[in-house]
Design a protein around this motif. Structure first.
Motif, PDB file in Angstrom:
ATOM      1  N   GLU A  12       2.531   1.723  -3.408  1.00 28.44           N
ATOM      2  CA  GLU A  12       1.521   2.236  -4.340  1.00 28.44           C
ATOM      3  C   GLU A  12       1.254   3.727  -4.093  1.00 28.44           C
ATOM      4  O   GLU A  12       1.153   4.527  -5.032  1.00 28.44           O
ATOM      5  CB  GLU A  12       0.230   1.440  -4.203  1.00 28.44           C
ATOM      6  CG  GLU A  12      -0.867   1.848  -5.180  1.00 28.44           C
ATOM      7  CD  GLU A  12      -2.154   1.066  -4.992  1.00 28.44           C
ATOM      8  OE1 GLU A  12      -3.198   1.508  -5.516  1.00 28.44           O
ATOM      9  OE2 GLU A  12      -2.116   0.007  -4.309  1.00 28.44           O
ATOM     10  N   ALA A  13       1.142   4.101  -2.829  1.00 24.27           N
ATOM     11  CA  ALA A  13       0.886   5.497  -2.476  1.00 24.27           C
ATOM     12  C   ALA A  13       2.062   6.390  -2.884  1.00 24.27           C
ATOM     13  O   ALA A  13       1.865   7.497  -3.400  1.00 24.27           O
ATOM     14  CB  ALA A  13       0.633   5.612  -0.973  1.00 24.27           C
ATOM     15  N   THR A  54       0.832  -1.206   0.000  1.00 29.72           N
ATOM     16  CA  THR A  54       0.000   0.000   0.000  1.00 29.72           C
ATOM     17  C   THR A  54       0.866   1.256   0.000  1.00 29.72           C
ATOM     18  O   THR A  54       0.583   2.228  -0.714  1.00 29.72           O
ATOM     19  CB  THR A  54      -0.927   0.007   1.228  1.00 29.72           C
ATOM     20  OG1 THR A  54      -1.809  -1.113   1.153  1.00 29.72           O
ATOM     21  CG2 THR A  54      -1.746   1.284   1.297  1.00 29.72           C
ATOM     22  N   THR A  99      -6.362   4.843   2.598  1.00 26.81           N
ATOM     23  CA  THR A  99      -6.173   4.316   1.251  1.00 26.81           C
ATOM     24  C   THR A  99      -4.876   4.837   0.645  1.00 26.81           C
ATOM     25  O   THR A  99      -4.312   5.829   1.123  1.00 26.81           O
ATOM     26  CB  THR A  99      -7.342   4.731   0.354  1.00 26.81           C
ATOM     27  OG1 THR A  99      -7.329   6.159   0.206  1.00 26.81           O
ATOM     28  CG2 THR A  99      -8.673   4.296   0.955  1.00 26.81           C
ATOM     29  N   PRO A 100      -4.380   4.194  -0.430  1.00 26.32           N
ATOM     30  CA  PRO A 100      -3.175   4.709  -1.099  1.00 26.32           C
ATOM     31  C   PRO A 100      -3.312   6.166  -1.517  1.00 26.32           C
ATOM     32  O   PRO A 100      -2.357   6.945  -1.394  1.00 26.32           O
ATOM     33  CB  PRO A 100      -3.037   3.771  -2.305  1.00 26.32           C
ATOM     34  CG  PRO A 100      -3.667   2.492  -1.862  1.00 26.32           C
ATOM     35  CD  PRO A 100      -4.816   2.897  -1.002  1.00 26.32           C
TER      36      PRO A 100
END
Length: 569
Positions: free
Chosen positions: A375-376, A372, A496-497
């Motif tokens: 990705e972020a 995560t 969230t990302p």
């Protein structure tokens, strides 16, 4: 007909009596087995105690010899040299884990305090807690013998203690610590139980606990990894042995049940409660929660590492512990963090060495959600640094330990995920403390991606070092650590990302004065989690266990005397 009815009635009464006696028979069986185990391991106990006394004597002789040489050397020195010796004579030896004094030692307790920690050489936050607890125990009860049940067959006592010094800067007394090696540790690995993992690991822990008890029967038993079923086994075998649990994370929680019906941000089981399979999983988890509650009720002293963990453990364990009349309430003992050392070695203002790098300190385990964060970070670079030259971009530094081949394969997969931005991502595996200290000194942002992280020692290290924290909006980092100080924020929360990417941008776009103010608030907040705070809290709960053990020993002595008097009569 009357005879038949009489026989049936007698049979029913017999069954009822048998059923009523079964619990007593079961408890009696446990006591008998426990007595046999204690007798069988008595010889090993005597050997370990004698070895500790011998090593202590050798160490004292060695220290006396060194002191004599120093004294002889100083007596022949010039007057000017005497001043140098005097200047350094009152200083506390460097390298000690604790910067503040521990409570006065108690030489009266000389029992065996055992710690159940099958992965003691893993190098994570849980291991810091274990060895900080042992250090405090050694200083408070110098005549006690600390025994660690571990499955790290590839590491000797010297290697483990060296790793503890290098990773945590904790210096233990070797003579008073013993490692006993378990042979069935693989039974608690998640990979061993692809289905019904929670139940499988718990049953596996019973085998592992049986393995431990047959190595050495304890006087006090403390689980520091979360194997509640083992504590119930110890109570069955040795009802008079006080048991303690330091709970990092409940094996099952209401949040886990709720996560089955959430799609995002709820860990590895998010959204798995759909359909017949999902309902079956929820039913299985609810049954397991009841069993987990029952075994939790057997524990004498319970410590949790955060308010979040305390809340969830209390929901499950308070009622059964009350029914068993356990007198000590479930308490919070925050993990020990190197706050004093970090604040001493890293400047509080100016920060001339800081880069714009983002640091993530966490073991390479699936629940840490490294994917995560990668990705972020990728999204952050695309949005805010698309045209920035690589050498001028912020970097993502992933620092963590690996326990086995599974972790190594996980790192390999993460490297593949980061292939597109590989020039801006660093993987640092099994870093030593000086290297970690350098990353803390030179980075700007510290990130934590785990959903419902039980506490988050790494986050406290970020704060103490003056980093701006970006953490998952859940668990200990949200409830206990990254909280407002003086009405102002000490970091950012995300799930969230996309939210993490946005938080990275916000943290790195603060003005110098705003960033400095947030760093200073975070450093002030971090003192709540110092080593001294941990030591005092730990020793308070350990004192309750020692008191129970002492009372139990006195009772045994009185019973033995009573039996002797009866024989004389």
């Amino acid at each position: 007909m009357a005879l038949l009815l009489s026989l049936l009635l007698a049979a029913c009464i017999g069954l009822a009596l048998t059923a009523g006696l079964l619990p007593y028979a079961f408890r009696l069986l446990g006591r008998l087995i426990g007595k046999s185990i204690r007798s069988k391991t008595q010889h090993r106990r005597e050997i370990l105690v004698q070895r500790a006394l011998k090593e202590e004597a050798e160490q004292k002789d060695k220290q006396s010899e060194q002191d004599s040489k120093k004294k002889a050397s100083s007596s022949t020195s010039l007057d000017s040299d005497w001043e140098k010796v005097n200047d350094g004579g009152d200083k506390t030896p460097t390298g000690n884990h604790t910067s503040s004094p521990i409570s006065a030692s108690d030489d009266s307790y000389d029992g065996i305090i055992t710690f159940f920690h099958p992965f003691c050489n893993a190098g994570g936050g849980g291991e810091r807690v274990l060895f900080a607890a042992i250090l405090a125990t050694q200083q408070r009860y110098p005549n006690a013998l600390c025994v660690v049940y571990t499955g790290d067959h590839d590491a000797s006592r010297e290697q483990i203690l060296t790793n503890v010094r290098n990773r945590f800067n904790i210096h233990l007394i070797p003579a008073r610590i013993v490692f006993l090696y378990l042979t069935t540790r693989d039974l608690v690995l998640a990979s061993r139980w692809p289905h019904f993992t929670l139940l499988g690991q718990s049953l596996g822990s019973l085998v592992l606990g049986w393995d431990a008890m047959n190595l050495l029967a304890p006087d006090i038993f403390v689980d520091t990894m979360g194997y509640a079923f083992v504590l119930a086994l110890v109570k069955w075998l040795f009802p008079d042995v006080p048991t303690g649990a330091y709970v990092h994370y409940p094996t099952i929680s209401t949040d886990m049940l709720e996560s089955l019906h959430k799609e995002e941000g709820s860990g590895v089981n998010a959204g798995q409660g759909k359909g017949a399979r999902g309902k079956a999983k929820q039913f299985y988890w609810e049954l397991f929660a009841k069993l987990y509650s029952w075994v939790g009720g057997t524990i004498d002293v319970v410590m949790t590492n955060s308010s979040w963990t305390q809340n969830h453990v209390s929901q499950l364990w308070t009622r059964p512990r009350t029914q068993r009349k356990k007198p000590h309430p479930i308490g919070v003992v925050y993990p020990p963090c190197a706050v004093a050392e970090l604040q001493d070695k890293i400047p509080s203002s100016g920060d001339p060495q800081r880069t714009r790098n983002i640091l993530y300190i966490a073991q390479f385990r699936p629940e840490k959600m490294h994917q995560t964060i990668i990705e972020a970070f990728h999204a952050f670079l695309k949005t805010h640094h698309k045209d920035t030259p690589t050498e001028s971009r912020p970097r993502l530094i992933l620092v963590g330990s690996v326990r086995d081949d599974h972790d190594e394969k996980r790192v390999y997969k993460l490297r593949l995920q980061a292939q597109e931005i590989k020039d801006s991502v660093d993987f640092v595996v099994n870093a030593k403390w000086p290297q970690i200290l350098e990353f803390l000194k030179t980075s700007s942002v510290g990130v934590n991606g785990m959903w419902n992280e039980h506490f988050g020692i790494g986050v406290v290290e970020y704060q103490a070092a003056g980093l701006i924290s970006v953490v998952n909006d859940s668990g200990g980092p949200k409830v206990d650590i990254v909280v407002p100080i003086d009405g102002e924020p000490t970091g950012f929360h995300a799930t969230t990302p996309t939210q993490f990417a946005s938080a990275f941008a916000q943290a790195l776009s603060l003005s110098p004065s705003e960033a400095l103010a947030m760093r200073q608030r975070a450093r002030k907040s971090s003192w709540r989690f110092s080593e001294k705070v941990f030591s005092d809290a730990w020793l308070g709960h350990l004192g309750n266990l020692v008191a129970l053990a002492t009372h139990s020993q006195k009772g045994q002595v009185e019973r033995e005397r009573g039996r002797e008097r009866d024989k004389v009569k």
